[in-house]
Design an enzyme around this catalytic site. Sequence first.
Site, PDB file in Angstrom:
ATOM      1  N   LYS A   8       1.941  -9.259  -2.312  1.00  0.00           N
ATOM      2  CA  LYS A   8       1.244  -9.168  -3.599  1.00  0.00           C
ATOM      3  C   LYS A   8       0.965  -7.730  -4.017  1.00  0.00           C
ATOM      4  CE  LYS A   8      -3.498  -9.717  -3.539  1.00  0.00           C
ATOM      5  NZ  LYS A   8      -3.894  -8.329  -3.307  1.00  0.00           N
TER       6      LYS A   8
ATOM      7  N   HIS B 157      -7.629 -12.877  -7.299  1.00  0.00           N
ATOM      8  CA  HIS B 157      -8.309 -11.764  -6.638  1.00  0.00           C
ATOM      9  C   HIS B 157      -9.701 -11.674  -7.260  1.00  0.00           C
ATOM     10  CE1 HIS B 157      -9.325  -7.831  -5.123  1.00  0.00           C
ATOM     11  NE2 HIS B 157      -8.251  -7.868  -4.347  1.00  0.00           N
TER      12      HIS B 157
ATOM     13  N   ALA C 288      -2.809  -8.686   5.275  1.00  0.00           N
ATOM     14  CA  ALA C 288      -3.113  -7.345   5.790  1.00  0.00           C
ATOM     15  C   ALA C 288      -2.323  -6.320   4.993  1.00  0.00           C
ATOM     16  CB  ALA C 288      -2.753  -7.253   7.270  1.00  0.00           C
ATOM     17  N   GLY C 289      -3.032  -5.350   4.461  1.00  0.00           N
ATOM     18  CA  GLY C 289      -2.377  -4.241   3.762  1.00  0.00           C
ATOM     19  C   GLY C 289      -2.245  -3.086   4.745  1.00  0.00           C
ATOM     20  N   GLY C 290      -3.355  -2.343   4.935  1.00  0.00           N
ATOM     21  CA  GLY C 290      -3.374  -1.254   5.912  1.00  0.00           C
ATOM     22  C   GLY C 290      -2.911  -1.728   7.288  1.00  0.00           C
TER      23      GLY C 290
ATOM     24  N   GLY D 236      -8.751  -7.955   3.591  1.00  0.00           N
ATOM     25  CA  GLY D 236      -9.675  -6.823   3.617  1.00  0.00           C
ATOM     26  C   GLY D 236      -9.906  -6.324   5.032  1.00  0.00           C
TER      27      GLY D 236
ATOM     28  N   LYS E 225       0.862  -1.194   0.000  1.00  0.00           N
ATOM     29  CA  LYS E 225       0.000   0.000   0.000  1.00  0.00           C
ATOM     30  C   LYS E 225       0.883   1.223   0.000  1.00  0.00           C
ATOM     31  CE  LYS E 225      -3.854  -2.396   0.514  1.00  0.00           C
ATOM     32  NZ  LYS E 225      -5.117  -2.337  -0.167  1.00  0.00           N
TER      33      LYS E 225
ATOM     34  N   ASP F  91      -1.633  -4.914  -5.579  1.00  0.00           N
ATOM     35  CA  ASP F  91      -3.062  -4.682  -5.374  1.00  0.00           C
ATOM     36  C   ASP F  91      -3.809  -4.923  -6.694  1.00  0.00           C
ATOM     37  OD1 ASP F  91      -5.271  -4.126  -3.777  1.00  0.00           O
ATOM     38  OD2 ASP F  91      -4.149  -2.611  -2.692  1.00  0.00           O
ATOM     39  N   GLU F  92      -5.113  -5.053  -6.608  1.00  0.00           N
ATOM     40  CA  GLU F  92      -5.888  -5.480  -7.783  1.00  0.00           C
ATOM     41  C   GLU F  92      -5.893  -4.451  -8.904  1.00  0.00           C
ATOM     42  OE1 GLU F  92      -7.183  -4.864  -4.817  1.00  0.00           O
ATOM     43  OE2 GLU F  92      -8.573  -3.191  -5.126  1.00  0.00           O
TER      44      GLU F  92
ATOM     45  N   HIS G 224      -9.438 -15.370  -2.817  1.00  0.00           N
ATOM     46  CA  HIS G 224     -10.031 -14.524  -1.770  1.00  0.00           C
ATOM     47  C   HIS G 224     -11.453 -15.015  -1.484  1.00  0.00           C
ATOM     48  CE1 HIS G 224      -7.311 -10.805  -1.838  1.00  0.00           C
ATOM     49  NE2 HIS G 224      -6.729 -11.699  -2.638  1.00  0.00           N
TER      50      HIS G 224
ATOM     51  N   LYS H 241     -13.079  -5.664   6.653  1.00  0.00           N
ATOM     52  CA  LYS H 241     -13.837  -4.513   6.124  1.00  0.00           C
ATOM     53  C   LYS H 241     -14.853  -4.911   5.052  1.00  0.00           C
ATOM     54  CE  LYS H 241     -10.686  -3.158   2.360  1.00  0.00           C
ATOM     55  NZ  LYS H 241      -9.622  -2.284   1.886  1.00  0.00           N
TER      56      LYS H 241
HETATM   57  C1  CAP Z   1      -6.958  -5.658   1.241  1.00  0.00           C
HETATM   58  C2  CAP Z   1      -7.224  -5.508  -0.214  1.00  0.00           C
HETATM   59  C3  CAP Z   1      -8.100  -6.539  -0.956  1.00  0.00           C
HETATM   60  C4  CAP Z   1      -9.416  -6.857  -0.319  1.00  0.00           C
HETATM   61  C5  CAP Z   1     -10.500  -7.313  -1.279  1.00  0.00           C
HETATM   62  C6  CAP Z   1      -7.853  -4.167  -0.402  1.00  0.00           C
HETATM   63  O1  CAP Z   1      -6.314  -4.510   1.756  1.00  0.00           O
HETATM   64  O2  CAP Z   1      -6.022  -5.462  -0.913  1.00  0.00           O
HETATM   65  O3  CAP Z   1      -8.257  -6.062  -2.241  1.00  0.00           O
HETATM   66  O4  CAP Z   1      -9.112  -7.858   0.595  1.00  0.00           O
HETATM   67  O5  CAP Z   1     -11.562  -7.909  -0.667  1.00  0.00           O
HETATM   68  O6  CAP Z   1      -7.407  -3.400  -1.223  1.00  0.00           O
HETATM   69  O7  CAP Z   1      -8.821  -3.891   0.289  1.00  0.00           O
HETATM   70  P1  CAP Z   1      -6.403  -4.076   3.288  1.00  0.00           P
HETATM   71  P2  CAP Z   1     -11.768  -9.513  -0.656  1.00  0.00           P
HETATM   72  O8  CAP Z   1      -5.727  -5.164   4.081  1.00  0.00           O
HETATM   73  O9  CAP Z   1      -5.631  -2.772   3.358  1.00  0.00           O
HETATM   74  O10 CAP Z   1      -7.828  -3.916   3.667  1.00  0.00           O
HETATM   75  O11 CAP Z   1     -10.510 -10.124  -0.095  1.00  0.00           O
HETATM   76  O12 CAP Z   1     -12.931  -9.658   0.250  1.00  0.00           O
HETATM   77  O13 CAP Z   1     -12.019  -9.960  -2.037  1.00  0.00           O
HETATM   78 MG    MG Z   2      -6.724  -4.926  -2.805  1.00  0.00          MG
END
Ligand code: CAP
Ligand code: MG
Length: 427
Positions: free
Chosen positions: A182, A272, A376-378, A354, A156, A184-185, A305, A312
């Site tokens: 990884k 993802h 965990a990103g954030g 997330g 991030k 991000d998407e 995922h 969140k």
């Molecule tokens: C998590 C994440 C993922 C989410 C997507 C984001 O980051 O990289 O894309 O997990 O949801 O950008 O939110 P954080 P899911 O740890 O900073 O929240 O896994 O439910 O598909």
């Molecule tokens: Mg993401």
Amino acid sequence: MGEAYEGYLQPGISIDPEEHIIVRFYLEAENLKRTLNAIAGESSIGTWTEVKTYKPEIRRLGAIVFTYKTLDSSCAIADVAYPIELFEPHNVPQLLSDIAGNIFGMKEVNNLRLLDVRFPKSYLRDFKGPRFGIEGIRKIVGTESSRRPHIGTIVKPKVGLGPKDFAKVAYEAWVGGVDFVKDDENLTNQKFCPFEDRVIHTLEAMDRAKEETGENKMYSPNITASYKEMVRRAEFVKEHGGNIVMIDVVTVGFSALQAFMDEEIGLPVHAHRAMHAAFTRNKKHGISMLALAKILRLVGVDQLHIGAIVGKMEGEASEVILIRKSLQEDLPESSETLGQEWHHIKPVFAVASGGLHPGSIPAVVKYLGRDIVIQAGGGIHGHPRGTRAGAKAMKDALQATMKGIRLEDYPSEELKEAIELWGVIYE
Ligand code: CAP
Ligand code: MG
């Protein structure tokens, strides 16, 4: 209007589950019986009226509503059996054009949700499923005997860092203790962070982190693009010593995903699911995440995922737990699911992500077990003392959880600081 054929509705008829793909639907309509009949017709051989081109032998391809239960006068749950001959082997787009096609848009349907799908052995036969799966990925990381969850991070900010800064953040996270880093998407090959530069710098950083920690590490670049470009990027990753790639599996589409799997590039695929909630979230309409997960296991992703329950993103515990099971176990039919035997198709490493942080680990493990990648990103890069400390807090939280120690009692400054900021979740 002419009359439509009424024989698709045959509640009580016995169905051979090995000769059919079975789909469970939730339906809201004014006239449930008529609409169930219309759904089975439209999703197999029928249309709104009888046609002069019909031949009696075509009837064998018609879908059959073999059970339905009305919940009240305007909604029902129905199981529909689709004869296996309707389906072209190894063609997921065609499968979806049948069982999840026109029916969602019919005027007489108020709401329709594809809740679950069950594939017979003869349909599975033409799919290879995950080439690596849980065991293959555990082998890369070296956790075949510990069987612990893997921990990972998403660099991030989501996008914006250049290749060198990106690699630096990844390095800090690996040295701090995560197994997996990884993209991000929404990071692919933008000008501010060209794909090839990012991969080269980050894989170099991974080598350094491996040497310094003596641990195996993974980096999953996001190769999401048009099909040929994805193949080119995956080959680039392989040539440079990468050990996994990420694809946004919903946005690239099933045709591209299937074709990519058929290339046999020899790298695991981290899936993802960005955009899934556009059709999985509404409980009354669309396609469930459970059904999507089963299809993705069939196609062959190695990590997927599934939701994190305490983070969140939306997703109830019971649903996410069932998705995890369906990715990793054979399930009998029950009130929750049509069940599925997977035969040669390997289990998928589930990913919880997330809004997670070190303090979420006890709850995630309680709900989802050990065959899970906890990301965990954030919750890592937001640590008061930065990425390395955040990754260390995450690793310590996992170790505490594996040992059955409360996080508050674990001797780790980094973990204490994380807990002060974000708290601890036990359930
Ligand atoms: C998590 C994440 C993922 C989410 C997507 C984001 O980051 O990289 O894309 O997990 O949801 O950008 O939110 P954080 P899911 O740890 O900073 O929240 O896994 O439910 O598909
Ligand atoms: Mg993401």
